[in-house]
Each structure stands twice: as structure tokens, then as C-alpha cells.
Design a protein around this motif. Structure first.
Motif, PDB file in Angstrom:
ATOM      1  N   ARG A   1       0.785  -1.234   0.000  1.00 31.35           N
ATOM      2  CA  ARG A   1       0.000   0.000   0.000  1.00 31.35           C
ATOM      3  C   ARG A   1       0.821   1.291   0.000  1.00 31.35           C
ATOM      4  O   ARG A   1       0.261   2.376   0.138  1.00 31.35           O
ATOM      5  N   CYS A   2       2.148   1.219  -0.186  1.00 33.48           N
ATOM      6  CA  CYS A   2       2.984   2.415  -0.152  1.00 33.48           C
ATOM      7  C   CYS A   2       3.741   2.620  -1.458  1.00 33.48           C
ATOM      8  O   CYS A   2       4.210   1.661  -2.081  1.00 33.48           O
ATOM      9  N   TYR A   3       3.878   3.888  -1.856  1.00 36.51           N
ATOM     10  CA  TYR A   3       4.805   4.260  -2.916  1.00 36.51           C
ATOM     11  C   TYR A   3       6.219   4.260  -2.333  1.00 36.51           C
ATOM     12  O   TYR A   3       6.413   4.545  -1.146  1.00 36.51           O
ATOM     13  N   GLY A   4       7.228   3.932  -3.176  1.00 31.76           N
ATOM     14  CA  GLY A   4       8.587   3.821  -2.678  1.00 31.76           C
ATOM     15  C   GLY A   4       9.616   4.373  -3.635  1.00 31.76           C
ATOM     16  O   GLY A   4       9.387   4.467  -4.844  1.00 31.76           O
ATOM     17  N   ALA A   5      10.764   4.752  -3.083  1.00 35.33           N
ATOM     18  CA  ALA A   5      11.898   5.217  -3.878  1.00 35.33           C
ATOM     19  C   ALA A   5      13.145   5.184  -3.008  1.00 35.33           C
ATOM     20  O   ALA A   5      13.059   5.243  -1.773  1.00 35.33           O
ATOM     21  N   SER A   6      14.294   5.094  -3.663  1.00 34.68           N
ATOM     22  CA  SER A   6      15.584   5.213  -2.990  1.00 34.68           C
ATOM     23  C   SER A   6      16.292   6.422  -3.581  1.00 34.68           C
ATOM     24  O   SER A   6      16.465   6.511  -4.809  1.00 34.68           O
ATOM     25  N   VAL A   7      16.666   7.372  -2.718  1.00 34.63           N
ATOM     26  CA  VAL A   7      17.240   8.623  -3.212  1.00 34.63           C
ATOM     27  C   VAL A   7      18.524   8.947  -2.456  1.00 34.63           C
ATOM     28  O   VAL A   7      18.667   8.603  -1.274  1.00 34.63           O
ATOM     29  N   PRO A   8      19.476   9.618  -3.111  1.00 37.00           N
ATOM     30  CA  PRO A   8      20.690  10.050  -2.406  1.00 37.00           C
ATOM     31  C   PRO A   8      20.334  11.061  -1.305  1.00 37.00           C
ATOM     32  O   PRO A   8      19.415  11.876  -1.470  1.00 37.00           O
ATOM     33  N   TYR A   9      21.056  10.989  -0.204  1.00 34.48           N
ATOM     34  CA  TYR A   9      20.843  11.915   0.906  1.00 34.48           C
ATOM     35  C   TYR A   9      22.215  12.381   1.398  1.00 34.48           C
ATOM     36  O   TYR A   9      22.767  11.848   2.356  1.00 34.48           O
ATOM     37  N   PRO A  10      22.786  13.392   0.716  1.00 31.02           N
ATOM     38  CA  PRO A  10      24.154  13.825   1.035  1.00 31.02           C
ATOM     39  C   PRO A  10      24.240  14.427   2.442  1.00 31.02           C
ATOM     40  O   PRO A  10      23.238  14.881   3.002  1.00 31.02           O
ATOM     41  N   PRO A  11      25.429  14.461   3.032  1.00 33.66           N
ATOM     42  CA  PRO A  11      25.608  15.118   4.330  1.00 33.66           C
ATOM     43  C   PRO A  11      25.130  16.564   4.274  1.00 33.66           C
ATOM     44  O   PRO A  11      25.333  17.264   3.278  1.00 33.66           O
ATOM     45  N   GLY A  12      24.487  17.003   5.331  1.00 31.35           N
ATOM     46  CA  GLY A  12      23.964  18.360   5.379  1.00 31.35           C
ATOM     47  C   GLY A  12      22.552  18.512   4.856  1.00 31.35           C
ATOM     48  O   GLY A  12      21.965  19.588   4.953  1.00 31.35           O
ATOM     49  N   SER A  13      22.001  17.445   4.269  1.00 29.12           N
ATOM     50  CA  SER A  13      20.614  17.512   3.792  1.00 29.12           C
ATOM     51  C   SER A  13      19.674  17.687   4.980  1.00 29.12           C
ATOM     52  O   SER A  13      19.949  17.242   6.098  1.00 29.12           O
ATOM     53  N   ARG A  14      18.514  18.296   4.702  1.00 33.03           N
ATOM     54  CA  ARG A  14      17.614  18.621   5.806  1.00 33.03           C
ATOM     55  C   ARG A  14      16.220  18.039   5.628  1.00 33.03           C
ATOM     56  O   ARG A  14      15.698  17.380   6.512  1.00 33.03           O
ATOM     57  N   THR A  15      15.572  18.271   4.472  1.00 31.56           N
ATOM     58  CA  THR A  15      14.168  17.905   4.335  1.00 31.56           C
ATOM     59  C   THR A  15      13.967  16.822   3.275  1.00 31.56           C
ATOM     60  O   THR A  15      14.769  16.660   2.351  1.00 31.56           O
ATOM     61  N   LEU A  16      12.865  16.104   3.459  1.00 29.81           N
ATOM     62  CA  LEU A  16      12.389  15.138   2.471  1.00 29.81           C
ATOM     63  C   LEU A  16      10.936  15.470   2.177  1.00 29.81           C
ATOM     64  O   LEU A  16      10.127  15.598   3.106  1.00 29.81           O
ATOM     65  N   SER A  17      10.594  15.609   0.903  1.00 31.92           N
ATOM     66  CA  SER A  17       9.226  15.913   0.480  1.00 31.92           C
ATOM     67  C   SER A  17       8.712  14.791  -0.404  1.00 31.92           C
ATOM     68  O   SER A  17       9.460  14.233  -1.215  1.00 31.92           O
ATOM     69  N   VAL A  18       7.433  14.472  -0.238  1.00 30.69           N
ATOM     70  CA  VAL A  18       6.741  13.563  -1.153  1.00 30.69           C
ATOM     71  C   VAL A  18       5.499  14.287  -1.657  1.00 30.69           C
ATOM     72  O   VAL A  18       4.694  14.792  -0.860  1.00 30.69           O
ATOM     73  N   ARG A  19       5.352  14.330  -2.980  1.00 34.30           N
ATOM     74  CA  ARG A  19       4.235  15.042  -3.617  1.00 34.30           C
ATOM     75  C   ARG A  19       3.455  14.087  -4.501  1.00 34.30           C
ATOM     76  O   ARG A  19       4.027  13.336  -5.285  1.00 34.30           O
TER      77      ARG A  19
END
Length: 419
Positions: free
Chosen positions: A337-355
Motif C-alpha cells: 500500500r505504499c509508494y517507494g523510492a531510494s534517493v541520495p541523501y548527502p551530508p547536510g541535507s535537511r528535508t524530504l518531500s513527497v508530492r
């Protein structure tokens, strides 16, 4: 010691998802709160592919009737004829025992929960010392769910003030149930969620307050879902998320609506859905936001992202992104029941958005699109420091508009009107 979140790249079962419709305070069928309840049910019934495919239970947290009268529960019975789910779970609130008895609530409980569940609860050892006690447990989508009764053991009469109690039999049962979710080292082997009418700190007996809050913390209960406050509030002590949703029947907090919550692994997520906000609706279920986390996140330079999308039609696109970076397409759900993805998350990153966007979205207006935004916990996450009594709103996160929290505590138990 906090334990690390499990590797999000591993295969995960579908999250436990529920809808929380706040305190109803029903009186008569043509009152505004009864009409709002019908509208909430209508909106949820429109879910695609079906409400049951996306949501496990619909939760009513007590204060169902304003005065605990049989005719007031009849308003709910009529509404439930068009309920979006068969799986309704409910508990009693102080207004349900407004005249010193839960007799009318008991009849509703039998109608909604079924005679088999009532009989099983009645035979739960140790034998209950009171004729009216309505607490029970069940496994739902891999989560041990405990539904408490704070009203039977107290007075619960109008004019005598609030008198929330567990009673010795329920307290012993609760301790056994929570401990059964732990291994011999005291680490959780499966998630545990508690559904109760109010914070443990509102229990009348000081010993019950301390024992219950301490049990939840030692037992690493992930989520405690509540009503009573009449306002949306999240409080997190680094172990347990205490979540309260605004009242439908006595509402000063903003638009009427309902909360959508999920537990996935050791991540708990929560967001309020206003009734006057159209579809779609997005809830990021993993990773955990830093404000709701229980452990550091392993840092391998990537995020494994999962999100629940509720809508009356399939979205044309679901994307995620880190900070202001490029949008990455998420794969559609299978049985999880969930949408999924794998994304890079470099050091210093702050937010994650799903639209999520519907086919009719014009790319600019707020209609037909929704976005959830979190700040993922990092490898240096530490739990919040001591602020006040455990099991209370001392750890309230305050204003968090993205999740529907105004932070002003407008309700009869803090800063609101005396209903």
C-alpha cells in the motif's frame, strides 16, 4: 540504549494504518457534528481502490455521546450504516459515563464490536472486579494494539469532575500485554500501540500516572493515540509518540477532519486531514522524522522512502525530493500500500518531500496536489532531554502546521471554552 532503525532497504511488511475520528459528542441527528461525521464517512468511502485496501481500522477515542444517552448513540448507529470500514474500534470517554453508568455505551459496544469480542473480554483473566469494563487487545497488521478503559473504575458522573482510572485488573493486564511485546533483554520484538482517551498524566491516582507512563517508556510503546484534548497535539519523549486529534463535536482548533496515522517498523507517522481539503493526501511512513524518531538512522548516503497516498482516483504522479533538489519518481504500491523510492541523501541535507498529483492538477494551483514534508532523523539523533512528567504534554512539539498542529491548545482542558 536506543536501538538503530532496521535497514530500510530490507523487505518491509505493509504499515499499520488507521484513521482517527475525534471526540464526537453526539446529541441529535441534525446537529452540525452529526452532519460532519456523515461527511467524513462519505469522503473516506470514496477512497480508491477501497478504504479497506488502504486503512486497517477506524478509531473512535471516546466521548462518542455528549451525555452517554441511548438516543445519542443511535445517531452513531445510523451513521455507521454508511461507514467506510467494517473494522471500527472504539473506547469510552468521560462523557460516555456522564450519568454514572456505561449501560448505553455497553449496548453500542456490543453492536459495533460483536458478542464474540465482548465475551472474550469478559473472560479475560484475572476476572474483572467491575461489571462494566471495556478494554481489549488484538494484533493488527503486525502491531499489538491495546484499547484501554479509563472510565469504568472511576466515578464518571457529571459535576464530580474528571476521574480517570485504570483499576487494578486492567493495570495488571496492561503490564502483561506490554511486556509480552519485549524479548528477555527488554527490546521490542513487535510494535505496540495503545489507544486511550487521554494522557496517562490525567489519571486521577498519582501511582497509576507514574506506573502507566513508566510502563509505556520501559516497554517502548511506539504510539499512544488519544482524544479528550479537543485539539491536535503530538508529544514525543524520544520513545513514545503521544498523539491527540481535534474534536468533531466541540471544535475550536480549526477545520473539522480526521487524523491518519501509521506504524512502519519502528517509525510512527501522523498527519491531520481537514475535511475541507480535497484529495489527494500524502503521509510519509518511512523514514522517521527527527521529531518523532526513536533511534539514529544508519547513514549510508541514501534514503529509502515510503509514503501512503489516499485519493479517490490513482494519482498521475508521485515524486519525492531532498531539500530543493530534483524530483524522483516513486514506484506504485504492490501489496504493501505504499509508494517507494531510494534517493541520495548527502551530508547536510535537511528535508524530504513527497508530492502526489491527480491527473487534473494544472501544475500550479493547490487543488489536485498534496505534499508531505519531514526532516529525517540523522545518525547523530539523540532523544529529547527531560522536560516534565512522563506521559504528559510536557514533550509537546507545539506548532507544526505541516502535520495540522496549531500549538495553541484550544480546548476545554487547557485554553478553550468550558463546554
Amino acid at each position: 540504549m536506543p536501538y538503530l532503525q532496521p535497514d530500510a532497504s530490507a523487505d518491509l511488511p505493509r504499515p499499520f494504518v488507521f484513521v482517527h475520528v475525534g471526540d464526537l459528542h453526539l446529541t441529535v441527528a441534525d446537529a452540525q457534528n452529526a452532519r460532519d461525521l456523515d461527511a467524513i464517512f462519505d469522503q473516506l468511502r470514496s477512497l480508491h481502490p477501497s478504504p479497506g485496501a488502504l486503512v486497517d481500522i477506524l478509531y473512535l477515542p471516546g466521548d462518542i455521546a455528549e451525555d452517554g444517552r441511548a438516543d445519542q448513540y443511535d445517531v452513531l448507529r445510523r451513521a455507521l450504516e454508511r461507514a467506510p470500514l467494517d473494522r471500527i474500534r472504539l473506547i469510552a470517554g468521560d462523557h460516555d459515563r456522564q450519568h454514572g453508568s456505561l449501560e448505553a455505551f455497553a449496548a453500542l459496544f456490543r453492536d459495533v464490536m460483536g458478542e464474540e469480542r465482548v465475551a472474550a473480554a469478559r473472560d479475560e483473566p484475572p476476572r474483572r472486579p467491575l461489571p462494566e469494563q471495556y478494554y481489549y487487545a488484538e494484533d493488527i497488521a503486525g502491531v499489538r494494539c491495546l484499547f484501554l478503559d479509563l472510565c469504568s473504575a472511576g466515578y464518571g458522573e457529571a459535576g464530580r469532575g474528571l476521574d480517570f482510572r485504570l483499576g487494578w485488573a486492567q493495570a495488571e493486564w496492561l503490564a502483561r500485554e506490554v511486556r509480552a511485546t519485549l524479548n528477555v533483554e527488554g527490546d521490542p520484538v513487535r510494535p505496540c500501540a495503545v489507544f486511550m482517551h487521554t494522557y496517562p498524566d490525567d489519571l486521577s491516582l498519582p501511582a497509576e500516572r507514574a506506573d502507566t507512563a513508566g510502563l509505556f517508556r520501559a516497554g517502548r510503546v511506539q504510539l499512544v493515540e488519544m482524544g479528550h484534548t479537543h485539539y491536535n497535539e503530538l508529544a514525543h519523549d524520544g520513545v513514545s509518540l503521544y498523539a491527540a486529534a481535534r474534536s468533531v463535536g466541540q471544535n475550536e482548533d480549526g477545520s473539522v477532519g480526521y487524523a491518519v496515522a501509521a506504524i512502519e517498523g519502528d517509525a510512527a507517522s501522523w498527519r491531520f486531514k481537514p475535511l475541507d481539503q480535497g484529495w489527494p493526501f500524502v503521509l510519509i511512513t518511512s523514514p522517521a522524522d527527527r521529531r518523532l524518531a526513536t533511534a539514529p538512522r544508519r547513514d549510508d548516503g541514501r534514503l529509502e522512502v515510503r509514503a501512503l497516498v489516499l485519493s479517490d482516483e490513482p494519482p498521475s504522479a508521485v515524486h519525492c525530493r531532498v531539500d530543493d533538489g530534483p524530483w524522483t519518481e516513486m514506484t506504485p504500491p504492490g501489496t504493501d500500500r505504499c509508494y517507494g523510492a531510494s534517493v541520495p541523501y548527502p551530508p547536510g541535507s535537511r528535508t524530504l518531500s513527497v508530492r502526489a498529483a491527480l491527473p487534473a492538477w494544472d501544475g500550479e494551483s493547490p487543488r489536485g496536489v498534496d505534499t508531505d514534508v519531514i526532516e529525517p532523523a540523522g545518525p547523530d539523533w539523540v532523544p529529547p532531554g527531560r522536560r516534565g512528567p512522563p506521559g504528559s504534554d510536557a514533550f509537546s512539539l507545539g506548532r507544526w502546521l505541516q502535520k495540522g498542529l496549531r500549538g495553541d491548545q484550544l480546548g476545554p482542558n487547557r485554553n478553550g471554552r468550558h463546554w
